[in-house]
Write an enzyme that holds these catalytic residues in place. Structure first.
Site, PDB file in Angstrom:
ATOM      1  N   ASN A  10      43.169  45.988  32.928  1.00 53.81           N
ATOM      2  CA  ASN A  10      44.032  47.211  33.121  1.00 53.81           C
ATOM      3  C   ASN A  10      45.300  47.166  32.177  1.00 53.81           C
ATOM      4  OD1 ASN A  10      45.226  49.814  33.251  1.00 53.81           O
ATOM      5  ND2 ASN A  10      45.177  49.715  35.276  1.00 53.81           N
ATOM      6  N   TRP A  11      45.361  47.581  30.938  1.00 57.82           N
ATOM      7  CA  TRP A  11      46.762  47.321  30.246  1.00 57.82           C
ATOM      8  C   TRP A  11      47.698  48.282  30.681  1.00 57.82           C
ATOM      9  CZ3 TRP A  11      44.279  46.527  24.504  1.00 57.82           C
ATOM     10  CH2 TRP A  11      43.660  45.534  24.442  1.00 57.82           C
ATOM     11  N   LYS A  12      47.374  49.376  31.447  1.00 54.68           N
ATOM     12  CA  LYS A  12      48.299  50.261  31.873  1.00 54.68           C
ATOM     13  C   LYS A  12      49.152  50.698  30.831  1.00 54.68           C
ATOM     14  CE  LYS A  12      48.321  47.988  36.222  1.00 54.68           C
ATOM     15  NZ  LYS A  12      49.491  47.755  37.568  1.00 54.68           N
ATOM     16  N   HIS A 102      43.893  55.220  40.293  1.00 51.93           N
ATOM     17  CA  HIS A 102      44.543  54.040  40.390  1.00 51.93           C
ATOM     18  C   HIS A 102      45.877  54.378  41.249  1.00 51.93           C
ATOM     19  CE1 HIS A 102      47.234  50.861  39.395  1.00 51.93           C
ATOM     20  NE2 HIS A 102      46.417  50.191  39.037  1.00 51.93           N
ATOM     21  N   GLU A 104      48.843  53.976  41.000  1.00 49.80           N
ATOM     22  CA  GLU A 104      49.884  54.243  40.309  1.00 49.80           C
ATOM     23  C   GLU A 104      49.643  56.053  39.943  1.00 49.80           C
ATOM     24  OE1 GLU A 104      49.616  51.524  37.337  1.00 49.80           O
ATOM     25  OE2 GLU A 104      50.337  50.128  38.744  1.00 49.80           O
ATOM     26  N   GLU A 174      42.431  47.326  45.486  1.00 49.96           N
ATOM     27  CA  GLU A 174      43.706  46.914  45.116  1.00 49.96           C
ATOM     28  C   GLU A 174      44.646  47.389  46.114  1.00 49.96           C
ATOM     29  OE1 GLU A 174      43.463  46.769  40.485  1.00 49.96           O
ATOM     30  OE2 GLU A 174      44.392  48.882  40.996  1.00 49.96           O
ATOM     31  N   GLY A 180      51.186  43.626  40.867  1.00 55.07           N
ATOM     32  CA  GLY A 180      52.540  43.595  40.157  1.00 55.07           C
ATOM     33  C   GLY A 180      53.465  42.907  40.956  1.00 55.07           C
ATOM     34  N   SER A 220      47.683  41.231  41.473  1.00 57.92           N
ATOM     35  CA  SER A 220      48.125  39.888  41.205  1.00 57.92           C
ATOM     36  C   SER A 220      47.095  38.941  41.108  1.00 57.92           C
ATOM     37  CB  SER A 220      49.192  39.453  42.134  1.00 57.92           C
ATOM     38  OG  SER A 220      50.306  40.270  42.143  1.00 57.92           O
ATOM     39  N   GLY A 241      45.721  43.493  35.932  1.00 57.75           N
ATOM     40  CA  GLY A 241      47.008  43.995  35.406  1.00 57.75           C
ATOM     41  C   GLY A 241      47.586  43.117  34.331  1.00 57.75           C
ATOM     42  N   GLY A 242      48.876  42.623  34.804  1.00 55.23           N
ATOM     43  CA  GLY A 242      49.535  41.728  34.143  1.00 55.23           C
ATOM     44  C   GLY A 242      49.107  40.433  33.548  1.00 55.23           C
TER      45      GLY A 242
END
Ligand code: 13P
Length: 261
Positions: A10-12, A102, A104, A174, A180, A220, A241-242
């Site tokens: 997920n490149w957000k 998600h 977010e 998640e 993150g 993470s 993610g990251g």
């Protein structure tokens, strides 16, 4: 049990078109060293404005190896919904999956369980596959509400969806406190929650759907955590993610996943 793992990035809200093309190529070149059977299902989710850029790089060789996802969609097919993108548009852009619900989006854009259910239905009706996210806050976890909260999120998201469609869908657990933060949820605990989610799926859609649905862990995930996660009984992959923003770390997650397949 023969669920094929999924490793989804997920490149957000990151990367312009040039960066997106370069990152995609870094992932695709690595994937091309293997066959579809050797690899997990690899999915990457760029921002809407980079989907076409990434699609233009998807050659016939890498197309089956690396799938694309949108990070959101609307449930209506078209009309006066300024700023929204329909399932048909996402499909037209070349995507196979759509990430929905998600945390977010729930937190910053007030998405509700009802909206997520409408999106899931529209995605499946449109012939794409939803990656339905769920997860608890730290407060909910500390108050012992994790299982009840996740159960209600999953029941609401899957409400009115046929068992056949549930079987094809993907869920991502998640925990919000793990996203993150570098604080990965303990693999045994993540597996416990994911097994609990599978039981909820069994209750609402039957045993065959519960056995088939792929349930991922996200929060993470790193190259160093994925093997232990993948070695659990019920974790079918990761929503990253990251660590998906660099080809090296994402490819290492894929390599370490293959060791467990
Ligand atoms: P991180 O891997 O950066 O914790 O993000 C997880 C996530 O939100 C994926 O959807």
């Amino acid at each position: 049990m023969s669920r094929r793992p999924i490793i989804a990035g997920n490149w957000k809200m990151n990367m312009l078109q040039d960066d997106a093309r370069a990152l995609f190529m870094g992932v695709a070149k690595h994937a091309e060293e293997y066959t579809v059977e050797q690899l997990p299902t690899i999915v990457i989710a760029p921002v809407f404005t980079s989907i076409a850029a990434v699609e233009s790089m998807r050659c016939s060789k890498c197309r089956p190896l690396v799938k694309t996802a949108a990070q959101n969609c609307h449930w209506e097919s078209s009309g006066a919904y300024t700023g929204e993108i329909s399932v048909e548009m996402v499909k037209d852009a070349g995507c196979d999956y759509v990430i929905i619900g998600h945390s977010e989006r729930r937190q910053y854009f007030s998405e509700t369980d009802e909206m997520i259910n409408k999106k899931a239905k529209a995605i499946l009706k449109g012939g794409l596959l939803p990656i339905i996210c769920c997860g608890e806050t730290l407060e909910q976890r500390e108050a012992g509400q994790t299982d009840a909260h996740i159960t209600s999120q999953i029941k609401a998201a899957l409400d009115g969806i046929s068992s056949e469609d549930v079987a094809k869908s993907v869920i991502a657990y998640e925990p919000i406190w793990a996203i993150g933060t570098g604080k990965t949820c303990d693999a045994v605990e993540a597996n416990r929650v994911i097994a609990m989610i599978r039981n909820v799926v069994k209750e609402v859609a039957g045993e065959a759907a519960a056995e088939a649905i792929r349930i991922l862990y996200g929060g993470s995930v790193k190259p160093s955590t994925i093997e232990e996660q993948m070695n659990q009984s019920d974790i079918d992959g990761a929503l990253v993610g990251g660590a998906s923003l660099k080809a090296d770390s994402f490819n290492e997650i894929i390599d370490n996943t293959m060791k467990t397949m």
